[in-house]
Design an enzyme around this catalytic site. Structure first.
Site, PDB file in Angstrom:
ATOM      1  N   LYS A 245      91.249  36.985  16.125  1.00 36.32           N
ATOM      2  CA  LYS A 245      92.793  36.087  16.938  1.00 36.32           C
ATOM      3  C   LYS A 245      93.782  37.957  17.274  1.00 36.32           C
ATOM      4  O   LYS A 245      94.312  37.840  18.254  1.00 36.32           O
ATOM      5  CB  LYS A 245      93.759  36.069  15.481  1.00 36.32           C
ATOM      6  CG  LYS A 245      93.775  34.249  15.404  1.00 36.32           C
ATOM      7  CD  LYS A 245      94.789  33.306  14.850  1.00 36.32           C
ATOM      8  CE  LYS A 245      94.251  31.933  14.619  1.00 36.32           C
ATOM      9  NZ  LYS A 245      92.898  32.020  13.996  1.00 36.32           N
ATOM     10  N   ASP A 246      92.851  38.975  16.481  1.00 45.42           N
ATOM     11  CA  ASP A 246      93.453  40.322  16.672  1.00 45.42           C
ATOM     12  C   ASP A 246      93.201  40.537  18.261  1.00 45.42           C
ATOM     13  O   ASP A 246      93.422  41.077  19.477  1.00 45.42           O
ATOM     14  CB  ASP A 246      92.727  41.865  16.611  1.00 45.42           C
ATOM     15  CG  ASP A 246      93.240  41.452  14.711  1.00 45.42           C
ATOM     16  OD1 ASP A 246      94.061  41.237  14.428  1.00 45.42           O
ATOM     17  OD2 ASP A 246      92.191  42.027  14.056  1.00 45.42           O
TER      18      ASP A 246
END
Ligand SMILES: *Cc1c(COP(=O)(O)O)cnc(C)c1O
Length: 496
Positions: free
Chosen positions: A112-113
């Site tokens: 998700k980064d």
């Protein structure tokens, strides 16, 4: 060519990319989709000469056509910098006949980064482009992972503040520590007495509170969300599929134009939809292999054409995929219905009222790009152990779900195309499940941080900075409140 975004639920909404990013969700409850799927305007061999940031630009400019070159490059450069612990950002590791695309080298060691490090910059740029003068206040309820990734993305981004609510007794000790040690003067983390649903309902109510909205506006603030249906999260995810293909080509693992398969451990259907977009941009991808854990709604959907959420919810060792409603699937449904918003709305209404819907035979035919299967809990653990014993490479539980589905796919189809497996989390993030899989008896009695050290030895990989820092990081957030005090806490933080 200027691209517009339409809603999946009606034909009369048409916005620019920056407006779609600002709004997140369409006012009719639908999701924003590009009016046509754009194609790449550079050759595959040109891509091999580019850095991650350069690939990001050539991919994202095709989707975000109302951003200037300077604006978009600025967002990219602010997002994809030393926050990542490898220069190539998304390296490929070859193990046991597949290529693992490591998407976990960012601030919170999970994929998700990749999107949440650029979303804040896209959002701020979108606000400025649309003459929004207010500062943006991101509100998020989290069951653990998304909250931390959003905090890390928004920390110290000028023009934004972020408030994250989490269930005080409903996240793991490491997850809690990750959040309450968050730096940045614009961040606020609040535990609530209640479960994740209470936190989420509380946040939804705050979003719907018109009076509060006015109060905020008068003080120069407006709320926004960072959830995974924002196209500002989807578009940055297309980049790493293009980048991984270019890498394979550069390394001589494939020839120009050779088709590859992609396997994605799937929950909300965002990551695999990005791969589908990459395919439609002209990237030579053959099969999109959708891997589920025991919450196998998507496997059933791909095999029967019926999406049915009426079933028991299972807690698994791959919690980020424990989902019964895959929100981003709506975009695919709309596209395979021939961009028929009415048809899509009918199906989504059925999902809401009856918990299920069935697609037409025509639509089902258009799913030929996809293969679905699933992995049981026992298979997840076996896969981690087997791969480790065979190659020394240690993968996390989510990635193991994908690796096992890939094995099933090969067995069934005898397809020998080169295959990229999206590796969505570092094994250090799920150290206990991973070490249990490798040798349950040996590691059972160790504490979380002792396990991390053991994993480092076993995998022969240094402990990631994100985990190392946690050992000594001071607690910066200690607010805990009742559900009915959430609004007051936000006001306090904003000085209202
Ligand atoms: C969110 C997440 C997934 C699922 O991705 P979707 O885009 O929701 O399908 C898989 N693995 C990890 C580690 C995640 O954090």
């Amino acid at each position: 060519m200027e691209l517009f975004y339409k809603s999946t639920r009606s034909d009369d909404i048409k916005v620019t990319a920056s407006q779609a990013i600002l709004k997140g969700l369409s006012p009719d409850g639908g999701l924003f989709v590009p009016s046509t799927l754009p194609t790449l305007d550079v050759s595959l061999s040109d891509l091999t000469k580019m850095s991650y940031q350069e690939v990001a630009y050539v991919v994202m400019k095709q989707f975000l056509t109302d951003f200037t070159e300077e604006e978009l490059k600025n967002c990219i450069n602010r997002a994809y910098d030393e926050k990542f612990d490898t220069p190539e950002l998304a390296p490929l590791v070859k193990a046991d006949g597949a290529y693992y695309l490591e998407l976990f080298h960012g601030a919170t060691i999970a994929f998700k980064d990749m999107a949440l490090s650029i979303l804040p910059h896209l959002l701020i740029t979108s606000a400025r482009k649309n003459q929004v003068k207010n500062d943006i206040v991101i509100l998020t309820a989290t069951s653990g992972d998304t909250g931390k990734a959003a905090l890390a993305g928004f920390a110290d981004v000028e023009g934004t503040k972020i408030v994250v609510f989490y269930p005080k007794n409903g996240v793991s000790p490491i997850q809690e520590k990750q959040m309450v040690t968050q730096k940045g003067d614009n961040t606020k983390v609040i535990g609530i007495h209640g479960n994740f649903d209470d936190a989420q309902t509380g946040v939804k109510n705050i979003f719907g509170n018109k009076e509060l909205e006015k109060e905020l506006d008068a003080a120069g603030y407006q709320f926004s969300s960072a959830n995974s249906i924002n196209i500002g999260r989807l578009v940055p995810q297309v980049v790493y599929y293009v980048y991984s293909y270019a890498n394979l080509l550069k390394e001589g693992e494939i020839t120009e134009g050779e088709k590859i398969n992609v396997v994605v451990p799937t929950g909300n259907f965002g990551n695999i939809l990005a791969a589908y977009f990459a395919k439609h941009m002209g990237l030579p991808i053959d099969q999109l292999i959708c891997a589920s854990n025991e919450n196998k709604v998507l496997f059933d959907f791909f095999s029967t054409g019926c999406y049915d959420r009426n079933r028991d919810f299972k807690l698994t060792s791959s919690p980020s995929m424990d989902i019964l409603i895959s929100s981003n699937l709506e975009r695919l449904i709309y596209l395979i219905a021939g961009c028929d918003a009415k048809k899509n709305k009918e199906l989504m209404d059925a999902l809401k009222s009856a918990g299920k819907y069935e697609i037409t035979p025509d639509m089902k035919e258009k799913l030929a790009d996809f293969y679905g299967n699933y992995t049981s809990e026992a298979e997840t653990a076996e896969t981690i152990k087997d791969l480790y014993e065979k190659t020394g490479y240690v993968i996390d539980t989510h990635t193991a779900v994908a690796a096992n589905v890939y094995k099933k796919y090969v067995k069934e189809t005898k397809d020998t195309k080169k295959t990229v497996i999206a590796s969505t989390a570092s094994p250090f993030k799920f150290a206990r499940s991973v070490m249990d899989a490798i040798d349950a008896k040996k590691y059972d009695s160790l504490s979380d941080f002792e396990l991390v050290d053991e994993l480092s030895k076993v995998a022969n990989v240094a402990v990631p900075k994100a985990v190392e820092e946690l050992r000594t990081a001071p607690v910066r957030h200690n607010t805990v409140c009742e559900v009915n005090e959430m609004t007051d806490e936000i006001k306090k933080f904003l000085g209202l």
